[in-house]
Design a protein around this motif. Sequence first.
Motif, PDB file in Angstrom:
ATOM      1  N   ALA A 121       0.840  -1.178   0.000  1.00 35.42           N
ATOM      2  CA  ALA A 121       0.000   0.000   0.000  1.00 35.42           C
ATOM      3  C   ALA A 121       0.890   1.248   0.000  1.00 35.42           C
ATOM      4  CB  ALA A 121      -0.909   0.000   1.227  1.00 35.42           C
ATOM      5  N   ALA A 122       0.326   2.338  -0.415  1.00 38.87           N
ATOM      6  CA  ALA A 122       1.088   3.590  -0.493  1.00 38.87           C
ATOM      7  C   ALA A 122       1.676   3.947   0.872  1.00 38.87           C
ATOM      8  CB  ALA A 122       0.193   4.717  -0.993  1.00 38.87           C
ATOM      9  N   GLY A 123       2.976   4.188   0.889  1.00 39.79           N
ATOM     10  CA  GLY A 123       3.641   4.587   2.113  1.00 39.79           C
ATOM     11  C   GLY A 123       3.917   3.464   3.097  1.00 39.79           C
ATOM     12  N   LYS A 124       3.649   2.224   2.691  1.00 43.33           N
ATOM     13  CA  LYS A 124       3.854   1.083   3.589  1.00 43.33           C
ATOM     14  C   LYS A 124       4.824   0.086   2.979  1.00 43.33           C
ATOM     15  CE  LYS A 124      -0.603   1.380   5.955  1.00 43.33           C
ATOM     16  NZ  LYS A 124      -1.791   0.619   6.406  1.00 43.33           N
ATOM     17  N   GLU A 125       5.300  -0.810   3.810  1.00 50.19           N
ATOM     18  CA  GLU A 125       6.206  -1.848   3.341  1.00 50.19           C
ATOM     19  C   GLU A 125       5.429  -2.958   2.637  1.00 50.19           C
ATOM     20  OE1 GLU A 125       9.772  -1.457   6.695  1.00 50.19           O
ATOM     21  OE2 GLU A 125       8.567  -3.274   6.551  1.00 50.19           O
ATOM     22  N   ARG A 126       6.141  -3.664   1.805  1.00 51.65           N
ATOM     23  CA  ARG A 126       5.535  -4.804   1.120  1.00 51.65           C
ATOM     24  C   ARG A 126       5.237  -5.891   2.140  1.00 51.65           C
ATOM     25  NH1 ARG A 126       7.916  -6.359  -4.682  1.00 51.65           N
ATOM     26  NH2 ARG A 126       7.609  -4.092  -4.744  1.00 51.65           N
ATOM     27  N   GLU A 127       4.050  -6.487   2.055  1.00 55.76           N
ATOM     28  CA  GLU A 127       3.663  -7.498   3.020  1.00 55.76           C
ATOM     29  C   GLU A 127       3.149  -8.754   2.321  1.00 55.76           C
ATOM     30  OE1 GLU A 127       0.464  -6.185   5.529  1.00 55.76           O
ATOM     31  OE2 GLU A 127      -0.940  -5.978   3.879  1.00 55.76           O
ATOM     32  N   PHE A 128       3.354  -9.867   3.009  1.00 57.45           N
ATOM     33  CA  PHE A 128       2.908 -11.166   2.512  1.00 57.45           C
ATOM     34  C   PHE A 128       1.395 -11.245   2.563  1.00 57.45           C
ATOM     35  CE2 PHE A 128       3.086 -15.604   1.673  1.00 57.45           C
ATOM     36  CZ  PHE A 128       2.199 -16.238   2.532  1.00 57.45           C
ATOM     37  N   VAL A 129       0.811 -11.835   1.524  1.00 54.23           N
ATOM     38  CA  VAL A 129      -0.630 -12.051   1.469  1.00 54.23           C
ATOM     39  C   VAL A 129      -0.954 -13.548   1.494  1.00 54.23           C
ATOM     40  CG1 VAL A 129      -2.722 -11.750   0.091  1.00 54.23           C
ATOM     41  CG2 VAL A 129      -1.009  -9.911   0.195  1.00 54.23           C
ATOM     42  N   ALA A 130      -0.336 -14.296   0.576  1.00 56.19           N
ATOM     43  CA  ALA A 130      -0.636 -15.730   0.482  1.00 56.19           C
ATOM     44  C   ALA A 130       0.494 -16.413  -0.275  1.00 56.19           C
ATOM     45  CB  ALA A 130      -1.962 -15.956  -0.237  1.00 56.19           C
ATOM     46  N   GLY A 131       0.619 -17.731  -0.053  1.00 58.36           N
ATOM     47  CA  GLY A 131       1.634 -18.499  -0.760  1.00 58.36           C
ATOM     48  C   GLY A 131       1.155 -19.909  -1.024  1.00 58.36           C
ATOM     49  N   ILE A 132       1.786 -20.552  -1.997  1.00 58.53           N
ATOM     50  CA  ILE A 132       1.390 -21.900  -2.369  1.00 58.53           C
ATOM     51  C   ILE A 132       2.630 -22.673  -2.788  1.00 58.53           C
ATOM     52  CG2 ILE A 132       0.862 -21.219  -4.754  1.00 58.53           C
ATOM     53  CD1 ILE A 132      -1.524 -23.227  -4.587  1.00 58.53           C
ATOM     54  N   SER A 133       2.686 -23.927  -2.384  1.00 58.21           N
ATOM     55  CA  SER A 133       3.835 -24.761  -2.699  1.00 58.21           C
ATOM     56  C   SER A 133       3.788 -25.225  -4.152  1.00 58.21           C
ATOM     57  CB  SER A 133       3.893 -25.962  -1.758  1.00 58.21           C
ATOM     58  OG  SER A 133       2.732 -26.767  -1.907  1.00 58.21           O
ATOM     59  N   ARG A 134       4.838 -25.919  -4.552  1.00 56.58           N
ATOM     60  CA  ARG A 134       5.014 -26.307  -5.952  1.00 56.58           C
ATOM     61  C   ARG A 134       3.815 -27.044  -6.527  1.00 56.58           C
ATOM     62  NH1 ARG A 134      11.093 -28.904  -5.724  1.00 56.58           N
ATOM     63  NH2 ARG A 134      12.278 -26.960  -5.911  1.00 56.58           N
ATOM     64  N   SER A 135       3.308 -28.021  -5.769  1.00 57.08           N
ATOM     65  CA  SER A 135       2.205 -28.839  -6.286  1.00 57.08           C
ATOM     66  C   SER A 135       0.920 -28.630  -5.509  1.00 57.08           C
ATOM     67  CB  SER A 135       2.602 -30.318  -6.260  1.00 57.08           C
ATOM     68  OG  SER A 135       3.704 -30.556  -7.096  1.00 57.08           O
ATOM     69  N   SER A 136       0.815 -27.474  -4.862  1.00 58.95           N
ATOM     70  CA  SER A 136      -0.405 -27.028  -4.177  1.00 58.95           C
ATOM     71  C   SER A 136      -0.699 -27.774  -2.882  1.00 58.95           C
ATOM     72  CB  SER A 136      -1.633 -27.134  -5.101  1.00 58.95           C
ATOM     73  OG  SER A 136      -1.429 -26.435  -6.302  1.00 58.95           O
ATOM     74  N   GLU A 137       0.257 -28.567  -2.377  1.00 61.75           N
ATOM     75  CA  GLU A 137      -0.015 -29.283  -1.121  1.00 61.75           C
ATOM     76  C   GLU A 137      -0.138 -28.334   0.057  1.00 61.75           C
ATOM     77  OE1 GLU A 137       2.986 -31.857  -3.471  1.00 61.75           O
ATOM     78  OE2 GLU A 137       2.742 -29.748  -2.917  1.00 61.75           O
ATOM     79  N   THR A 138       0.613 -27.255   0.017  1.00 63.77           N
ATOM     80  CA  THR A 138       0.667 -26.327   1.134  1.00 63.77           C
ATOM     81  C   THR A 138       0.275 -24.927   0.681  1.00 63.77           C
ATOM     82  OG1 THR A 138       2.472 -27.575   2.144  1.00 63.77           O
ATOM     83  CG2 THR A 138       2.137 -25.310   2.907  1.00 63.77           C
ATOM     84  N   ASN A 163       8.378 -24.876  -0.746  1.00 70.74           N
ATOM     85  CA  ASN A 163       7.291 -24.202  -0.032  1.00 70.74           C
ATOM     86  C   ASN A 163       7.400 -22.689  -0.103  1.00 70.74           C
ATOM     87  OD1 ASN A 163       5.829 -26.477   1.017  1.00 70.74           O
ATOM     88  ND2 ASN A 163       7.562 -26.847   2.383  1.00 70.74           N
ATOM     89  N   PRO A 164       6.273 -22.010   0.066  1.00 69.33           N
ATOM     90  CA  PRO A 164       6.317 -20.551   0.072  1.00 69.33           C
ATOM     91  C   PRO A 164       6.916 -20.034   1.373  1.00 69.33           C
ATOM     92  CG  PRO A 164       4.112 -21.316   0.569  1.00 69.33           C
ATOM     93  CD  PRO A 164       4.915 -22.541   0.230  1.00 69.33           C
ATOM     94  N   ASN A 165       7.155 -18.743   1.417  1.00 67.40           N
ATOM     95  CA  ASN A 165       7.709 -18.093   2.591  1.00 67.40           C
ATOM     96  C   ASN A 165       7.064 -16.725   2.701  1.00 67.40           C
ATOM     97  OD1 ASN A 165       9.840 -16.411   4.126  1.00 67.40           O
ATOM     98  ND2 ASN A 165      10.554 -18.511   4.399  1.00 67.40           N
ATOM     99  N   ASN A 166       6.971 -16.195   3.904  1.00 69.60           N
ATOM    100  CA  ASN A 166       6.294 -14.907   4.057  1.00 69.60           C
ATOM    101  C   ASN A 166       7.242 -13.711   3.996  1.00 69.60           C
ATOM    102  OD1 ASN A 166       7.529 -15.253   6.488  1.00 69.60           O
ATOM    103  ND2 ASN A 166       5.715 -14.930   7.736  1.00 69.60           N
ATOM    104  N   LEU A 167       8.514 -13.959   3.710  1.00 70.36           N
ATOM    105  CA  LEU A 167       9.473 -12.862   3.607  1.00 70.36           C
ATOM    106  C   LEU A 167       9.753 -12.523   2.153  1.00 70.36           C
ATOM    107  CD1 LEU A 167      12.080 -13.922   6.303  1.00 70.36           C
ATOM    108  CD2 LEU A 167      10.278 -12.199   6.513  1.00 70.36           C
ATOM    109  N   PRO A 168       9.619 -11.262   1.774  1.00 70.17           N
ATOM    110  CA  PRO A 168       9.900 -10.872   0.381  1.00 70.17           C
ATOM    111  C   PRO A 168      11.329 -11.213  -0.047  1.00 70.17           C
ATOM    112  CG  PRO A 168       8.771  -9.100   1.542  1.00 70.17           C
ATOM    113  CD  PRO A 168       9.115 -10.123   2.572  1.00 70.17           C
ATOM    114  N   THR A 169      12.261 -11.154   0.878  1.00 64.98           N
ATOM    115  CA  THR A 169      13.657 -11.418   0.530  1.00 64.98           C
ATOM    116  C   THR A 169      13.912 -12.872   0.149  1.00 64.98           C
ATOM    117  OG1 THR A 169      14.091 -11.694   2.894  1.00 64.98           O
ATOM    118  CG2 THR A 169      14.607  -9.538   1.915  1.00 64.98           C
ATOM    119  N   GLU A 170      12.965 -13.750   0.417  1.00 64.23           N
ATOM    120  CA  GLU A 170      13.117 -15.173   0.097  1.00 64.23           C
ATOM    121  C   GLU A 170      12.724 -15.500  -1.340  1.00 64.23           C
ATOM    122  OE1 GLU A 170      14.301 -17.772   1.912  1.00 64.23           O
ATOM    123  OE2 GLU A 170      15.030 -16.242   3.291  1.00 64.23           O
TER     124      GLU A 170
END
Length: 124
Positions: A40-57, A103-110
């Motif tokens: 969002a404007a003026g805010k840091e990038r934040e995690f919303v959702a993630g999904i693993s390679r074959s959708s298990e997670t 697997n996904p991760n909630n950190l943008p740096t990953e």
Amino acid sequence: QVQLVESGGGLVQAGGSLRLSCAASGRTFSNYAMGWFRQAAGKEREFVAGISRSSETTSYADSVKGRFTVSRDNAKNTVFLEMNSLKPEDTAVYYCAARFLLNPNNLPTEYNWWGQGTQVTVSS
């Protein structure tokens, strides 16, 4: 190298729905976990959702649990973010990202590769 292109953003009223898509090209899509982030404007990038390679997670930020759903179609090299019951605080630029791990991760740096983003605006 992975190229990512988001689409599906727009202007919607509070309580409405949108479906974002992220089309990938360049390498084998099923080798990558995928994440959705927003900024969002003026805010840091934040995690919303993630999904693993074959959708298990799948994983979600607390702020979107029960309203957003992440999915992917590896045959079509596409990841989706279904957004329901949208709120004005969901207004942001939404980005998809890829990482060459299971697997996904909630950190943008990953994440190694990012799309250009798509704007989502929710009016009250």
